[in-house]
Design a protein around this motif. Structure first.
Motif, mmCIF file in Angstrom:
data_model
loop_
_atom_site.group_PDB
_atom_site.id
_atom_site.type_symbol
_atom_site.label_atom_id
_atom_site.label_comp_id
_atom_site.label_asym_id
_atom_site.label_seq_id
_atom_site.Cartn_x
_atom_site.Cartn_y
_atom_site.Cartn_z
ATOM 1 N N VAL A 158 8.603 -32.159 -3.928
ATOM 2 C CA VAL A 158 8.283 -31.363 -5.110
ATOM 3 C C VAL A 158 8.916 -29.985 -4.954
ATOM 4 N N MET A 159 9.663 -29.542 -5.955
ATOM 5 C CA MET A 159 10.267 -28.213 -5.914
ATOM 6 C C MET A 159 9.278 -27.194 -6.478
ATOM 7 N N ILE A 160 9.133 -26.084 -5.794
ATOM 8 C CA ILE A 160 8.149 -25.081 -6.149
ATOM 9 C C ILE A 160 8.851 -23.771 -6.505
ATOM 10 N N GLY A 161 8.313 -23.026 -7.433
ATOM 11 C CA GLY A 161 8.896 -21.738 -7.782
ATOM 12 C C GLY A 161 7.934 -20.598 -7.537
ATOM 13 N N LYS A 162 7.086 -20.696 -6.546
ATOM 14 C CA LYS A 162 6.054 -19.696 -6.313
ATOM 15 C C LYS A 162 6.607 -18.554 -5.459
ATOM 16 N N LEU A 163 6.423 -17.317 -5.932
ATOM 17 C CA LEU A 163 6.871 -16.149 -5.195
ATOM 18 C C LEU A 163 5.678 -15.490 -4.534
ATOM 19 N N LEU A 164 5.833 -15.149 -3.263
ATOM 20 C CA LEU A 164 4.783 -14.478 -2.537
ATOM 21 C C LEU A 164 5.306 -13.147 -2.037
ATOM 22 N N ARG A 165 4.542 -12.087 -2.239
ATOM 23 C CA ARG A 165 4.938 -10.787 -1.734
ATOM 24 C C ARG A 165 4.853 -10.795 -0.217
ATOM 25 N N PHE A 166 5.949 -10.460 0.419
ATOM 26 C CA PHE A 166 6.020 -10.523 1.879
ATOM 27 C C PHE A 166 6.374 -9.147 2.407
ATOM 28 N N GLY A 167 5.438 -8.504 3.081
ATOM 29 C CA GLY A 167 5.668 -7.138 3.497
ATOM 30 C C GLY A 167 5.617 -6.230 2.280
ATOM 31 N N ARG A 168 6.261 -5.095 2.339
ATOM 32 C CA ARG A 168 6.229 -4.152 1.222
ATOM 33 C C ARG A 168 7.438 -4.304 0.308
ATOM 34 N N ARG A 169 8.520 -4.960 0.804
ATOM 35 C CA ARG A 169 9.729 -5.022 -0.003
ATOM 36 C C ARG A 169 10.194 -6.455 -0.253
ATOM 37 N N GLN A 170 10.085 -7.307 0.769
ATOM 38 C CA GLN A 170 10.684 -8.620 0.660
ATOM 39 C C GLN A 170 9.823 -9.596 -0.144
ATOM 40 N N LEU A 171 10.512 -10.591 -0.699
ATOM 41 C CA LEU A 171 9.817 -11.683 -1.372
ATOM 42 C C LEU A 171 9.917 -12.932 -0.523
ATOM 43 N N HIS A 172 8.864 -13.706 -0.572
ATOM 44 C CA HIS A 172 8.803 -14.964 0.157
ATOM 45 C C HIS A 172 8.648 -16.056 -0.901
ATOM 46 N N THR A 173 9.583 -17.002 -0.950
ATOM 47 C CA THR A 173 9.606 -17.993 -2.016
ATOM 48 C C THR A 173 9.396 -19.393 -1.456
ATOM 49 N N ILE A 174 8.376 -20.092 -1.947
ATOM 50 C CA ILE A 174 8.169 -21.493 -1.584
ATOM 51 C C ILE A 174 9.160 -22.326 -2.384
#
Length: 446
Positions: free
Chosen positions: A2-18
């Motif tokens: 399953v492809m996911i498009g969920k963005l998670l805030r990672f740290g103060r600047r970076q984005l973490h994407t599932i």
């Protein structure tokens, strides 16, 4: 997949994407006579929380595998490994059921992409407030109390190459030694391509089959919202040269030769109690809690035995003078000596019950957690040797901030020269702890 498009805030600047989600099932079905795996009484006493281990691997020029190749290798070898670690692919029928239904429903395997570079992430890893985002389905400590899954995997890809492999194991089915055996078995299958390879065989797991407990439901310790209000984690590095100096200091006062872990545990506890005393304005009786692996004390129990084979040592300090390094080391050694009398799982279980009953008679859980400091040592465990075919990890960590408890986790440095201590405390206590002159004289802050 399953492809996911969920963005998670990672740290103060970076984005973490599932970016993907999959379920990995055992390569071979579990035999019908192994469909039910009873949890031991000690498993149930420890309770439902997750052990979250993170392994960081740089992108080496000598490795020809692409990111896609690494993912494929990890999934295939995990599937083969789950055939032997069959309960890990099962489910708890309910949150309170004292056994695992080995139904081969599989292990969740997520992939994620971070906008951070691996080297940048490693430098701030211990201080990042969103480290939990690297773990599948929030399986970190007490974060997923309603999940019936026992294992979760998340492969995190960093900008410019390099990956972070996050493995979450339910404490109901295993301790730190179990986690180490599992990831090393999985890695060896990945390296050699088959679970039947001769180099993999010595790592075969050994399951202890116990009778069903008398209770129809497992006890649940609800520690939600009972921990530290503002926990922070910092990483401190203690090189072997400094640890040897610390050992000499203690030896001169006690005429006894302590281990690296004993003196470091004592120093960390002494410093944290001093910091808490400064903040509160007075000394308050406190506890040093030390989980202990008792496998070697139980006759004919293999090192790769799966489950919880642990006891706890408790060092109470009722007066400030009892937090001196020499007194703490002496008490830790005394507690170790008393554990030598544990020769059976029944004894281990009774000892654990006795300790918990002593704590239960003290005060409410929230107050007790703030006055207790748990030191877990993973030194000597093979986490720094987990090689899936692209080298050993450059760094390892256990994400315990979510546990909301005062804790020290000790891990061998990747290069073997010293110990890394991941320390979680209340933010007010940490401000004093990390500036302690005696502590700083023996360590480097990362």
């Amino acid at each position: 997949m399953v492809m996911i498009g969920k963005l998670l805030r990672f740290g103060r600047r970076q984005l973490h994407t599932i970016i993907s989600r999959d379920i990995i099932k055992p390569a071979n079905p579990t035999p019908s006579h192994l469909q039910t795996y009873n949890l031991s009484e000690l498993d149930l006493l420890i309770g439902k929380l997750y052990l979250p281990m993170l392994l960081l691997y740089p992108n080496k020029d000598s490795c020809s595998l692409t990111a896609q190749d690494k993912t494929r290798v990890l999934k295939n070898s995990l599937s083969q490994s789950l055939t032997k670690y069959y309960p890990f692919a099962g489910r708890l029928p309910t949150l309170k059921t004292p056994y695992v239904d080995c139904n081969d429903k599989g292990v969740v395997f997520l992939e994620a992409r971070s906008e951070a570079k691996l080297e940048e992430f490693q430098l701030g890893m211990a201080q990042d407030e969103n480290l939990d985002n690297l773990f599948a389905d929030n399986m970190v400590c007490n974060n997923s109390p309603h999940s019936t899954n026992l294992v979760g995997i998340q492969l995190n890809h960093f900008v410019g190459g390099g990956v972070g492999l996050a493995v979450s194991l339910s404490h109901l089915v295993g301790d730190g030694c179990t986690l180490g055996s599992f990831v090393n078995h999985w890695a060896s299958v990945a390296r050699y391509g088959s679970a039947d390879h001769k180099e993999v065989l010595p790592l075969n797991p050994h399951f202890i089959h116990v009778p069903r407990t008398d209770s129809s439901e497992a006890p649940v310790m609800n520690q939600q919202n009972a921990g530290l209000s503002t926990p922070v984690t910092r990483k401190f590095f203690f090189p072997n040269s400094k640890l040897n100096d610390l050992k000499k200091l203690v030896t001169s006062a006690t005429n006894d030769i302590p281990t690296r872990v004993e003196v470091l545990t004592s120093l960390l506890y002494k410093t944290t109690v001093a910091a808490a005393t400064t903040n509160s304005g007075c000394f308050k009786p406190s506890y040093l809690m030390i989980p202990a692996n008792i496998r070697r004390r139980l006759p004919e129990l293999p090192r790769t035995a799966v489950g919880n084979f642990v006891s706890r040592m408790m060092v109470p300090t009722t007066h400030a003078r009892e937090t001196s390094l020499s007194m703490l080391v002496r008490e830790i050694k005394k507690q170790k000596w008393q554990l030598e009398g544990v020769k059976s799982m029944q004894q281990a279980t009774e000892n654990y019950k006795l300790l918990m009953s002593k704590l239960g008679n003290d005060q409410d859980l929230k107050t007790l957690i703030k006055r207790s400091y748990t030191c877990s040592s993973l030194c000597g465990y093979p986490f720094n040797k987990v090689d899936f075919g692209w080298g050993k990890p450059m760094a390892t960590a256990i994400a315990l901030r979510s546990a909301g408890q005062n804790s020290f986790v000790l891990i061998d440095a990747a290069n073997g020269d010293g110990i890394e201590a991941h320390v979680t405390l209340e933010i007010q206590d940490m401000e004093i702890f990390q500036n302690d002159k005696e502590l700083l004289s023996f360590c480097q802050i990362n």
